[in-house]
Design an enzyme around this catalytic site. Sequence first.
Site, PDB file in Angstrom:
ATOM      1  N   HIS A 302       0.847  -1.181   0.000  1.00  0.00           N
ATOM      2  CA  HIS A 302       0.000   0.000   0.000  1.00  0.00           C
ATOM      3  C   HIS A 302       0.882   1.230   0.000  1.00  0.00           C
ATOM      4  O   HIS A 302       1.940   1.225   0.629  1.00  0.00           O
ATOM      5  CB  HIS A 302      -0.922   0.017   1.227  1.00  0.00           C
ATOM      6  CG  HIS A 302      -2.105   0.895   1.038  1.00  0.00           C
ATOM      7  ND1 HIS A 302      -2.044   2.252   1.241  1.00  0.00           N
ATOM      8  CD2 HIS A 302      -3.358   0.619   0.625  1.00  0.00           C
ATOM      9  CE1 HIS A 302      -3.224   2.764   0.968  1.00  0.00           C
ATOM     10  NE2 HIS A 302      -4.039   1.804   0.587  1.00  0.00           N
ATOM     11  N   ASP A 359      -7.957  -5.249   0.012  1.00  0.00           N
ATOM     12  CA  ASP A 359      -8.475  -6.102  -1.056  1.00  0.00           C
ATOM     13  C   ASP A 359      -8.097  -7.562  -0.903  1.00  0.00           C
ATOM     14  O   ASP A 359      -8.588  -8.414  -1.643  1.00  0.00           O
ATOM     15  CB  ASP A 359      -7.969  -5.596  -2.419  1.00  0.00           C
ATOM     16  CG  ASP A 359      -8.636  -4.296  -2.802  1.00  0.00           C
ATOM     17  OD1 ASP A 359      -9.811  -4.134  -2.446  1.00  0.00           O
ATOM     18  OD2 ASP A 359      -7.991  -3.451  -3.431  1.00  0.00           O
TER      19      ASP A 359
HETATM   20  N1  CMC Z   1       4.179  -7.671  -4.857  1.00  0.00           N
HETATM   21  C1  CMC Z   1       5.518  -7.661  -5.000  1.00  0.00           C
HETATM   22  N2  CMC Z   1       6.293  -6.565  -4.863  1.00  0.00           N
HETATM   23  C2  CMC Z   1       5.669  -5.426  -4.547  1.00  0.00           C
HETATM   24  C3  CMC Z   1       4.274  -5.349  -4.365  1.00  0.00           C
HETATM   25  C4  CMC Z   1       3.522  -6.522  -4.549  1.00  0.00           C
HETATM   26  N3  CMC Z   1       2.191  -6.499  -4.384  1.00  0.00           N
HETATM   27  N4  CMC Z   1       3.929  -4.085  -4.062  1.00  0.00           N
HETATM   28  C5  CMC Z   1       5.066  -3.373  -4.060  1.00  0.00           C
HETATM   29  N5  CMC Z   1       6.129  -4.186  -4.336  1.00  0.00           N
HETATM   30  C6  CMC Z   1       7.545  -3.792  -4.343  1.00  0.00           C
HETATM   31  C7  CMC Z   1       7.889  -2.982  -5.586  1.00  0.00           C
HETATM   32  O1  CMC Z   1       8.319  -3.821  -6.634  1.00  0.00           O
HETATM   33  C8  CMC Z   1       8.979  -2.089  -5.051  1.00  0.00           C
HETATM   34  O2  CMC Z   1      10.164  -2.854  -4.934  1.00  0.00           O
HETATM   35  P1  CMC Z   1      11.626  -2.170  -5.168  1.00  0.00           P
HETATM   36  O3  CMC Z   1      11.765  -1.153  -4.090  1.00  0.00           O
HETATM   37  O4  CMC Z   1      12.581  -3.309  -5.075  1.00  0.00           O
HETATM   38  O5  CMC Z   1      11.571  -1.572  -6.547  1.00  0.00           O
HETATM   39  C9  CMC Z   1       8.538  -1.757  -3.629  1.00  0.00           C
HETATM   40  O6  CMC Z   1       7.739  -2.901  -3.229  1.00  0.00           O
HETATM   41  C10 CMC Z   1       7.720  -0.482  -3.519  1.00  0.00           C
HETATM   42  O7  CMC Z   1       6.607  -0.606  -4.393  1.00  0.00           O
HETATM   43  P2  CMC Z   1       5.992   0.577  -5.261  1.00  0.00           P
HETATM   44  O8  CMC Z   1       5.299   0.001  -6.442  1.00  0.00           O
HETATM   45  O9  CMC Z   1       7.030   1.623  -5.494  1.00  0.00           O
HETATM   46  O10 CMC Z   1       4.935   1.156  -4.220  1.00  0.00           O
HETATM   47  P3  CMC Z   1       3.734   2.102  -4.550  1.00  0.00           P
HETATM   48  O11 CMC Z   1       3.435   2.838  -3.301  1.00  0.00           O
HETATM   49  O12 CMC Z   1       4.009   2.916  -5.776  1.00  0.00           O
HETATM   50  O13 CMC Z   1       2.532   1.113  -4.930  1.00  0.00           O
HETATM   51  C11 CMC Z   1       0.714  -0.396  -4.705  1.00  0.00           C
HETATM   52  C12 CMC Z   1       1.535   0.709  -4.023  1.00  0.00           C
HETATM   53  C13 CMC Z   1      -0.532  -0.671  -3.860  1.00  0.00           C
HETATM   54  C14 CMC Z   1       0.235   0.094  -6.088  1.00  0.00           C
HETATM   55  C15 CMC Z   1       1.594  -1.666  -4.864  1.00  0.00           C
HETATM   56  O14 CMC Z   1       1.974  -2.135  -3.587  1.00  0.00           O
HETATM   57  C16 CMC Z   1       0.881  -2.779  -5.631  1.00  0.00           C
HETATM   58  O15 CMC Z   1       0.959  -2.800  -6.864  1.00  0.00           O
HETATM   59  N6  CMC Z   1       0.161  -3.713  -4.928  1.00  0.00           N
HETATM   60  C17 CMC Z   1      -0.621  -4.725  -5.605  1.00  0.00           C
HETATM   61  C18 CMC Z   1      -1.946  -4.134  -6.072  1.00  0.00           C
HETATM   62  C19 CMC Z   1      -2.914  -3.907  -4.934  1.00  0.00           C
HETATM   63  O16 CMC Z   1      -3.113  -4.768  -4.088  1.00  0.00           O
HETATM   64  N7  CMC Z   1      -3.562  -2.737  -4.950  1.00  0.00           N
HETATM   65  C20 CMC Z   1      -4.612  -2.398  -3.962  1.00  0.00           C
HETATM   66  C21 CMC Z   1      -4.175  -1.311  -3.028  1.00  0.00           C
HETATM   67  S1  CMC Z   1      -5.265  -1.201  -1.601  1.00  0.00           S
HETATM   68  C22 CMC Z   1      -6.785  -0.691  -2.233  1.00  0.00           C
HETATM   69  C23 CMC Z   1      -6.771   0.726  -2.600  1.00  0.00           C
HETATM   70  O17 CMC Z   1      -6.856   1.580  -1.709  1.00  0.00           O
HETATM   71  O18 CMC Z   1      -6.638   0.997  -3.808  1.00  0.00           O
END
Ligand code: CMC
Length: 429
Positions: A302, A359
Amino acid sequence: MPDFAELSLDGKTYQLPIVVGTEGEKAIDINALRDQSGYITLDSGYKNTGATRSAVTFLDGELGILRYRGYAIEDLAEKSSFLEVAYLLIYGDLPTKEEFATFESGIRRHTIVNEDMRKIFEGFPVNAHPMGVLSSLVCAMSAFYQGDNGKDDHLNIIRLMAKMPTMATWSYKKSQGHPINYPNNQLDYCTNFLNMMFALPVESYHVDPVVASALNKLLILHADHEQNCSTSTVRLVGSSRANLFSSISAGINALWGPLHGGANQEVIEMLEDIKADGGDSKKYIAMAKDKSSGFRLMGFGHRVYKNFDPRAKIIKKAADDVLNKLGVNDPILSIAKELEEAALNDEYFVARKLYPNVDFYSGIIYRALGIPTNMFTVMFALGRLPGWIAQWKEMREAKEPIGRPRQIYVGATNREYVAMSERFRFVEK
Ligand code: CMC
């Protein structure tokens, strides 16, 4: 706490006002920075940008706190009703008995959707994704209820709250090839929704109170989440003075994406895939860690929660309760628990503070309630509606300026244009 932050640039010092929120959150106000210095701030994905001052929802991602208008999510999920929470979010305080009665009866009175809108709905293909149908119908409401932008906002809020469940159930009915149901205004909000979803003209249908109460809790847990992607979309679109319906329709589209609300559908599809592949959660943990696989553990991570998502905690327990009460034995619940256990003990997930989000378990409850997978994000939208409305209303009442970020241009610098006739002449053989 100082009143100003000092920034030194190109040999000059600028004083930037410090802003402190009621929960002690601190910000540096950079509104005047460009005019004074020529610099903007750069923050892709708005990871560290406060876009507004809001009194709707407070969350502390480090401590796992979420409060609507000051009330803890745990208390509201346990003791309140979705409509009471909706009132609280939209109008700022818990309603008196009279205020609640007026709000609720207003919603009951407006549940019918214009029959001409049904004709629009009939034009959608049977396999249309219900999110596309819902956002289109919400946008179409702006044609049917034009009113006076500003003057009729209250009535339009009631109309939208009332008609969303009706419109949301239509697309499901269509996908089943069943006749749509009309609302029954004797029923409460959640029971009415379930009745429109599942009642058939050929047999009697009784809404199980366990199901209605689980739905009530899920809607409350989704009701607002401060400046997330869809809410920021609603505020941004609304900041151009676009009407309520078109602003909310844009929010529904933003929610649809798999990184946002669409994740609940993706989680179940992922768990199904793992089950079909022999149920080896370790294999999928390894894939999620391998960036070249393109696979992410859906329902994990998140942007703001770096300890735990308080909603996920409540939902995990609710999933156990609902499945027990309904006597449902869903094998993907054990896969989800295994996956969670494995991820929480894995260095990759621990180091990046990746925890299950709202989720991760919500889809398991929706499945147990009989709601099909492609309707999950619609359920999220139904829950998020009062939050979007509250944020839209707050933004309008504060007369916030139009949202318009800046950029750092990284494209070609000035180039001399050569007309097509000239350019082609040079390359002709
Ligand atoms: N599985 C594997 N690796 C992950 C995941 C995941 N679900 N989420 C983040 N990472 C890794 C990412 O690859 C990165 O690694 P590194 O630092 O080595 O490059 C690190 O963790 C930080 O991730 P980010 O993508 O920069 O983080 P963000 O804040 O931009 O994204 C997120 C947040 C929710 C989009 C992401 O965690 C994700 O894609 N999660 C899966 C989709 C999901 O469950 N979304 C629902 C969110 S909750 C409902 C809502 O409020 O929308």
